[in-house]
Design an enzyme around this catalytic site. Structure first.
Site, PDB file in Angstrom:
ATOM      1  N   ASP A  92      -0.099   6.788  -4.595  1.00 35.96           N
ATOM      2  CA  ASP A  92      -1.029   7.927  -4.746  1.00 35.96           C
ATOM      3  C   ASP A  92      -2.360   7.497  -5.360  1.00 35.96           C
ATOM      4  OD1 ASP A  92       1.117   9.418  -3.860  1.00 35.96           O
ATOM      5  OD2 ASP A  92       0.927  10.974  -5.380  1.00 35.96           O
ATOM      6  N   CYS A 131       4.236  10.083   0.457  1.00 33.09           N
ATOM      7  CA  CYS A 131       4.872   8.826   0.042  1.00 33.09           C
ATOM      8  C   CYS A 131       5.918   8.298   1.022  1.00 33.09           C
ATOM      9  CB  CYS A 131       5.513   9.003  -1.328  1.00 33.09           C
ATOM     10  SG  CYS A 131       4.306   9.318  -2.641  1.00 33.09           S
ATOM     11  N   HIS A 303      -1.801   5.965  -0.355  1.00 29.24           N
ATOM     12  CA  HIS A 303      -2.663   7.021   0.189  1.00 29.24           C
ATOM     13  C   HIS A 303      -3.353   7.731  -0.962  1.00 29.24           C
ATOM     14  CE1 HIS A 303       0.434   9.720  -1.221  1.00 29.24           C
ATOM     15  NE2 HIS A 303       1.330   9.147  -0.428  1.00 29.24           N
TER      16      HIS A 303
END
Length: 533
Positions: A92, A131, A303
């Site tokens: 993240d 995820c 991401h």
């Protein structure tokens, strides 16, 4: 000094002669071209004596025997020692939130060092900003809908195989330490070295000393080690927040500058700095090895963060990824490339780096499914070339905490434009970041120190039009939707057509595929409504 050379004559008529570099002329073998029956042992001895070494570099001569004649391939290839590979994956982390990608506030000295010593990718993209689906597409080389893991907390189809099987065939030891987020376990048979799948901030969440022990345990084979961090995934409970002053940090244009935003950024940045320290530990582990110059070290940011317009979206701040590769023996230091790449391209690229042929890779046990990914190995050699015309994105809200019941999003991007298709645009987009009780997002909606344009953009996170079109060269934060610009009608039509072709290839039926998403949730993911995202 001459080396002993063994010439192997198999039934197939293929001979491989390994030696130090030797001199060889076709004339050396002219006397054998007229041979009828012969004694192979005598021939082997005479051939051996004709090979005279000159240097200390391993070489390989390939020869074939056909119709009682030797056919020599005079192209002498240098033997390649397979590289070790250590792949560090953050959790993240928005791509722009580190020093190599221009953030002047967050401290990431180890990533900065890695970029100076390696190759930075400016156009690496995820297929989805969640995820589990991100990692499973990364490890399989297949897009999420095709591999089966497209909602969060899901699993791939039973016949899908992964990087583990591919690299074991090449003779690698393959292990993972830290966050898993893949299923079924049989499809991802990593040697698991321990760790957590989430982090409560108490005690070490990953014992990197165990990773170093594993590296040193067996040096007879090359290794592929994935270090999967839990940081900087929320709730941001690691790192020293005192190193950051909320009043002095810059707020990116896609965010609304509120007290709550600055407070969250301080905690988020502190955890990124903590994660960066783990990168430093891993680089030192590699540098302690005799094979450090032939070790490929990779970093990926995964991401975007859980801030609005990042995770759970197909916007740049969600799908774009920081990606850095260092390989002293091969990669030129302090270089960058802007070719279009996706996480699905990583497996075939690493496979080629390890000496394999990426074209032979298949994504299922039956050996019938070609990978979606394409090798960008040429970039490592300083000769980057485009491997794809477009990168694609997919998002499903089914299976995420506080998510919409059915809100599929699809996207396509080339070097100039990105088109986002919100298939259920009449409904609100809901996630943990946009749900009504989210304090951060509510502070954005209630902010008074904003322009009308900023206020409208904040609302866009929850309520969107069917199509969004952005000039990503000029508008990296995607603030100006050009979907209704008549001058770009041709661009929009072309991108939508290519997007639909890709969806058809993936077996993606949009709203129907979204409705079926919960069928992919198995095992502990049955508790998805209360699980962490």
């Amino acid at each position: 000094m001459k080396n002993k050379i063994v010439l192997l004559l198999g039934l197939s008529g293929l001979a491989v002669v390994s030696a130090f570099t030797f001199q060889l002329t076709n004339a050396s073998f002219d006397s054998y071209s007229q041979l009828g029956n012969f004694n192979s042992e005598t021939l082997n001895g005479e051939l051996t004596s004709s090979l005279v070494e000159k240097t200390d570099i391993n070489k390989t001569l390939i020869a074939s025997y056909s119709n009682q004649k030797f056919v020599i391939n005079n192209k002498v290839k240098e033997s390649v020692v397979k590289p070790n590979i250590l792949f560090f994956i953050a959790d993240d982390m928005t791509s722009i939130d580190c020093e190599p990608y221009g953030n002047k506030d967050v401290r990431t000295p180890n990533l900065a060092k890695l970029a100076k010593e390696g190759l930075t990718f400016d156009n690496m993209n995820n297929a989805t900003a969640m995820c589990g689906p991100t990692r499973q597409s990364l490890y399989t080389g297949l897009f999420p809908v095709k591999n089966g893991s497209y909602p969060n907390h899901a699993q791939v189809y039973d016949n899908v195989i992964s990087v583990v099987q591919h690299f074991k065939k090449l003779g690698y030891r393959v292990a993972l330490i830290g966050k898993q987020h893949y299923a079924p376990m049989a499809n991802f048979p990593f040697e698991y070295l321990g760790g957590r799948n989430s982090d409560n901030g108490k005690g070490p969440d990953v014992e990197l000393a165990d990773a170093e022990k594993w590296i040193n345990k067996d040096t007879s084979k090359p290794y592929l080690l994935i270090v999967a961090s839990n940081q900087p995934h929320g709730p941001w409970n690691r790192g020293d927040v005192k190193k950051y002053d909320a009043n002095k940090i810059n707020v990116a244009p896609y965010m609304v500058d509120t007290k709550e935003t600055r407070s969250e950024l301080v905690k988020y940045y502190a955890e990124i700095t903590y994660m960066d320290s783990l990168v430093g530990t891993c680089t030192r582990m590699v540098e302690n090895q005799k094979t450090k110059n032939n070790t490929l070290f990779l970093f990926a940011s995964e991401h975007g963060s859980s801030m609005p317009f990042a995770k759970w979206t197909c916007y740049n701040m969600g799908l774009k990824a920081a990606f850095i590769a260092r390989w002293p023996k091969v990669i030129q230091p302090n270089t960058r490339t802007g070719i279009l790449t996706q996480y699905i391209d990583v497996v075939p690229t690493l496979f080629e780096a390890a000496g394999g042929n990426p074209e032979t890779l298949r994504g299922n046990k039956e050996g019938t499914m070609k990978l979606d990914g394409k090798s960008f190995f040429a970039s490592f050699n300083g000769k980057p070339k485009e491997v794809r015309d477009y990168v694609f994105g997919v998002h499903t809200t089914r299976g995420i905490k506080n998510g919409s019941d059915n809100y599929p999003v699809r996207s396509i991007q080339d070097h100039d434009y990105k088109l986002i298709w919100n298939l259920q645009f009449n409904e609100p987009f809901l996630s943990s970041g946009s749900q009504p009780k989210n304090k951060l997002y509510n502070s954005w909606l209630k902010a008074t120190n904003v322009t009308p344009k900023q206020a409208e953009h904040a609302k866009l996170y929850r309520n969107r039009p069917e199509f969004e079109l952005y000039n990503i060269k000029k508008d990296i934060y995607e603030l100006d939707n050009l979907a209704d610009d008549s001058k770009l009608a041709t661009v929009k039509i072309k991108l939508l057509s290519e997007l639909k072709k890709w969806m058809q290839d993936q077996g993606d039926k949009g709203i129907k595929t979204e409705a079926e998403a919960l069928r992919r949730l198995k095992g502990d993911t049955l508790d998805w409504k209360t699980s962490g995202d």
